[in-house]
Design an enzyme around this catalytic site. Structure first.
Site, PDB file in Angstrom:
ATOM      1  CE  LYS A   1      -1.664   2.725   3.293  1.00 33.83           C
ATOM      2  NZ  LYS A   1      -1.789   4.016   2.528  1.00 33.83           N
TER       3      LYS A   1
ATOM      4  CD  GLU B   1      14.349   0.740   7.298  1.00 34.07           C
ATOM      5  OE1 GLU B   1      14.726   1.648   7.983  1.00 34.07           O
ATOM      6  OE2 GLU B   1      14.920  -0.281   7.202  1.00 34.07           O
TER       7      GLU B   1
ATOM      8  CB  CYS C   1      13.205   8.746   7.692  1.00 38.10           C
ATOM      9  SG  CYS C   1      13.982   8.025   6.337  1.00 38.10           S
TER      10      CYS C   1
ATOM     11  CD  GLU D   1      10.445  12.045  11.867  1.00 41.24           C
ATOM     12  OE1 GLU D   1       9.676  11.543  12.071  1.00 41.24           O
ATOM     13  OE2 GLU D   1      11.173  11.495  11.294  1.00 41.24           O
TER      14      GLU D   1
HETATM   15  P1  NDP Z   1       2.599   7.430   8.603  1.00 44.35           P
HETATM   16  O1  NDP Z   1       3.085   6.578   9.618  1.00 44.35           O
HETATM   17  O2  NDP Z   1       1.388   8.109   9.082  1.00 44.35           O
HETATM   18  O3  NDP Z   1       2.207   6.711   7.351  1.00 44.35           O
HETATM   19  C1  NDP Z   1       3.079   5.868   6.715  1.00 44.35           C
HETATM   20  C2  NDP Z   1       2.164   4.880   5.986  1.00 44.35           C
HETATM   21  O4  NDP Z   1       1.331   4.115   7.145  1.00 44.35           O
HETATM   22  C3  NDP Z   1       1.064   5.276   4.934  1.00 44.35           C
HETATM   23  O5  NDP Z   1       1.068   4.644   3.721  1.00 44.35           O
HETATM   24  C4  NDP Z   1      -0.096   5.581   5.898  1.00 44.35           C
HETATM   25  O6  NDP Z   1      -1.328   5.581   5.326  1.00 44.35           O
HETATM   26  C5  NDP Z   1       0.147   4.274   6.563  1.00 44.35           C
HETATM   27  N1  NDP Z   1      -0.840   3.986   7.720  1.00 44.35           N
HETATM   28  C6  NDP Z   1      -1.348   4.945   8.513  1.00 44.35           C
HETATM   29  N2  NDP Z   1      -1.565   4.459   9.815  1.00 44.35           N
HETATM   30  C7  NDP Z   1      -1.824   3.282   9.469  1.00 44.35           C
HETATM   31  C8  NDP Z   1      -2.242   1.935  10.481  1.00 44.35           C
HETATM   32  N3  NDP Z   1      -2.799   2.100  11.399  1.00 44.35           N
HETATM   33  N4  NDP Z   1      -1.648   0.802   9.889  1.00 44.35           N
HETATM   34  C9  NDP Z   1      -0.920   0.470   8.670  1.00 44.35           C
HETATM   35  N5  NDP Z   1      -0.660   1.470   7.991  1.00 44.35           N
HETATM   36  C10 NDP Z   1      -1.108   2.986   8.298  1.00 44.35           C
HETATM   37  O7  NDP Z   1       3.721   8.281   8.198  1.00 44.35           O
HETATM   38  P2  NDP Z   1       3.839   9.370   7.178  1.00 44.35           P
HETATM   39  O8  NDP Z   1       3.238   8.982   5.747  1.00 44.35           O
HETATM   40  O9  NDP Z   1       3.391  10.548   7.692  1.00 44.35           O
HETATM   41  O10 NDP Z   1       5.476   9.460   6.846  1.00 44.35           O
HETATM   42  C11 NDP Z   1       6.251  10.353   7.579  1.00 44.35           C
HETATM   43  C12 NDP Z   1       7.030   9.612   8.648  1.00 44.35           C
HETATM   44  O11 NDP Z   1       7.772   8.330   7.964  1.00 44.35           O
HETATM   45  C13 NDP Z   1       7.926  10.225   9.333  1.00 44.35           C
HETATM   46  O12 NDP Z   1       7.751  10.017  10.654  1.00 44.35           O
HETATM   47  C14 NDP Z   1       9.424   9.715   8.931  1.00 44.35           C
HETATM   48  O13 NDP Z   1      10.398   9.684   9.520  1.00 44.35           O
HETATM   49  C15 NDP Z   1       9.048   8.346   8.350  1.00 44.35           C
HETATM   50  N6  NDP Z   1       9.821   7.638   7.449  1.00 44.35           N
HETATM   51  C16 NDP Z   1      10.689   6.790   7.852  1.00 44.35           C
HETATM   52  C17 NDP Z   1      11.683   6.509   6.904  1.00 44.35           C
HETATM   53  C18 NDP Z   1      12.589   5.398   7.214  1.00 44.35           C
HETATM   54  O14 NDP Z   1      13.194   4.823   6.291  1.00 44.35           O
HETATM   55  N7  NDP Z   1      12.893   5.307   8.606  1.00 44.35           N
HETATM   56  C19 NDP Z   1      11.615   6.875   5.540  1.00 44.35           C
HETATM   57  C20 NDP Z   1      10.276   7.514   5.221  1.00 44.35           C
HETATM   58  C21 NDP Z   1       9.630   8.064   6.158  1.00 44.35           C
HETATM   59  P3  NDP Z   1      -1.794   7.196   4.852  1.00 44.35           P
HETATM   60  O15 NDP Z   1      -0.943   7.574   3.809  1.00 44.35           O
HETATM   61  O16 NDP Z   1      -2.992   7.143   4.706  1.00 44.35           O
HETATM   62  O17 NDP Z   1      -1.770   7.778   6.055  1.00 44.35           O
END
Ligand code: NDP
Length: 493
Positions: free
Chosen positions: A198, A272, A306, A403
């Protein structure tokens, strides 16, 4: 396009922002967008059983780009069943044959690179020079790299037998939509797994465009299934009983929720998560290069990274000099139309993320840190935020702990090596760090003492498919890239 502020005081030696007006240089390649994107299940585009859709918008204009399907639990179930059906023959295929598919995907992506770059920039807001020169080529590089591994899997864990896990569920964020997809798909497929993935709600387009490539590459139906939607769809992907492993990239908060959700099952997991990296500048560092490194570390992709160097630790004796140079440097960063090839900072990915950045910046001001922002003129429409930095930051400020995920740098100072290490490690996260110094021995000492998955020396934000990436502490566990990343998609005996 933002016009430079004629009244802004030019920095010494960096006055071109006021003297040279850049002509607009819009990228004009056709992104070949569809009005509507269906789900990709069993090798075909299918309407969602849920009957629901949502709009994806361009964050730079707030205009609608396309309609995206919203997968419900029944759609996710369908995707898992398709993947489970595909698994026996995909996993039995000789690695050499699987490698050919990955190679084809990489080549087809290269063929359509400019189109994908424009689509990524329109949907996510990042500058075209980044999607063109980083996101798309790196995504292709991940497929190439793993194509090379597919027939050499006996060397992933010498002396042991490796086998694929089965069907893996993957959820990715919005900051590097295509690249995160490549990080997830390529090792899983090379190892012989099938996937249900997804993308993030705000950035689904390049994932759906990649499905066109999967069809052109004649990837067997069901090997990759893409289901679009929001958090609820993500939870259904993570919790499905057929998932042998789940791999998640996103916020620490959602990562913890997923861990609670699947606790007690035998699913393997890779997380991650977020970061609050320290970028450490010693007084013997090449200051001008370090300033460029600081700019890259925090303003690349509007700070939606991130592993961004969001905490600058600068040695007290050079702090004033570094801050003065930084201020004059960020005055000439060009903020505006992401499709313009001269743009340095594009749009913030969403209205919600812009609100988060504003909230955290307001907390920094309230808690007593000094805010400096570029005087650039922001576009009237869309979600934009000026390059910003805070001085006078202390360890307890929210802007030093949380963050921000935006173009905002928190600057702290230190006197000794030990103090730098202690401050850098004084965080819940542990994803990355940067060290700028002339001394090789100091780099070695720092890289062993910093609790971070990646430590960059005299550079920042360097990535390579062969180099494993991942975190410590609340930044997660498991690795992506390299031999270690492949092992995370295998069982070994
Ligand atoms: P989120 O954690 O809100 O969302 C990440 C993904 O998870 C999206 O596809 C989101 O859907 C989905 N999601 C949301 N809620 C759930 C749930 N309960 N169960 C399963 N999936 C869910 O993060 P963001 O999209 O806001 O991204 C930013 C964050 O990601 C930052 O904190 C950043 O640091 C971290 N990040 C980490 C990386 C790494 O490699 N360590 C790389 C990139 C980002 P939806 O889009 O609909 O909300």
């Amino acid at each position: 396009m933002a016009t430079p502020n004629k009244n802004a005081a030019p920095g010494r030696g960096l006055i071109f922002g006021d003297l040279w007006e850049f002509d607009p240089a819009p990228e004009t390649a056709d992104p070949r967008l569809k009005a509507r994107y269906d789900l990709f299940i069993g090798g075909a585009f299918v309407r969602p059983r849920s009957g629901r859709t949502f709009d994806t918008i361009n964050p730079a204009t707030e205009g609608k780009l396309a309609e995206i399907s919203l997968a419900g639990a029944a759609d996710v179930d369908l995707a898992y069943r398709a993947a489970a059906r595909a698994f026996p023959s995909w996993s039995a295929l000789h690695g050499r044959e699987r490698g050919k598919y990955l190679f084809r995907i990489a080549r087809l992506l290269q063929d359509r690179a400019r189109e994908f770059a424009v689509a990524e920039t329109l949907d996510g807001g990042k500058p075209i020079k980044e999607s063109r020169d980083f996101d798309v080529p790196m995504a292709a590089a991940h497929f190439f790299y793993h194509a090379g591994w597919a027939d050499k899997l006996e060397y992933v864990a010498p002396g042991r037998r490796v086998a694929p896990l089965g069907v893996v569920g993957q959820v990715i964020p919005w900051n590097f939509p295509l690249l995160m997809l490549a990080w997830k798909l390529a090792p899983a497929l090379a190892m012989g797994n099938c996937v249900v993935l997804k993308p993030a709600e705000t950035t689904s387009i390049t994932a759906m465009k990649l499905c066109e490539i999967l069809q052109d590459a004649e990837l067997p139906p069901g090997v990759v299934n893409i289901v679009t939607g929001a958090g609820e769809t993500g939870a259904a992907v993570m919790g499905h009983p057929l998932a042998a492993k789940v791999a998640f990239t996103g916020s620490t908060e959602v990562g913890k929720a997923i861990m609670r959700q699947i606790a007690g099952t035998d699913k393997k997991m890779t997380m991650e998560l977020g970061g609050k990296a320290a970028n450490i500048i010693f007084d013997d560092a090449p200051i001008d290069q370090a300033v460029e490194g600081i700019v890259n570390a925090i303003f690349f992709n509007q700070g939606h990274v991130c592993c961004a160097g969001s905490r600058l630790l600068v040695q007290e004796s050079v702090a004033d000099r570094v801050v003065a140079k930084l201020k004059s440097r960020i005055r000439v960063l060009r903020v505006g139309d992401p499709l313009d090839k001269n743009t340095d900072l594009g749009a913030i990915n969403s209205r919600e993320q812009l609100a988060t950045i504003r909230r955290l910046v307001a907390s920094g001001v309230r808690e007593g840190a000094a805010l400096y922002q570029s005087p650039c003129v922001l576009p009237q429409k869309g979600f934009f935020f000026p390059p910003s930095l805070f001085t006078g930051v202390t360890q307890s400020h929210r802007i030093a702990r949380e963050e921000i995920f935006g173009p905002v740098l928190s600057i702290l100072t230190f006197r000794t090596v030990d103090e730098a290490v202690e401050k850098a490690n004084n965080t819940a996260y542990g994803l990355s760090a940067g060290v700028w110094t002339d001394k090789g021995s100091r780099i070695l000492k720092m890289s062993t003492e910093l609790k971070a998955g990646v430590v960059w020396a005299n550079t920042f934000n360097r990535f390579d498919p062969s180099s494993p990436f991942g975190g410590y502490k609340e930044s997660g566990f498991g690795r992506e890239g390299g031999r270690q990343g492949l092992l995370d998609y295998a069982s070994t005996t």
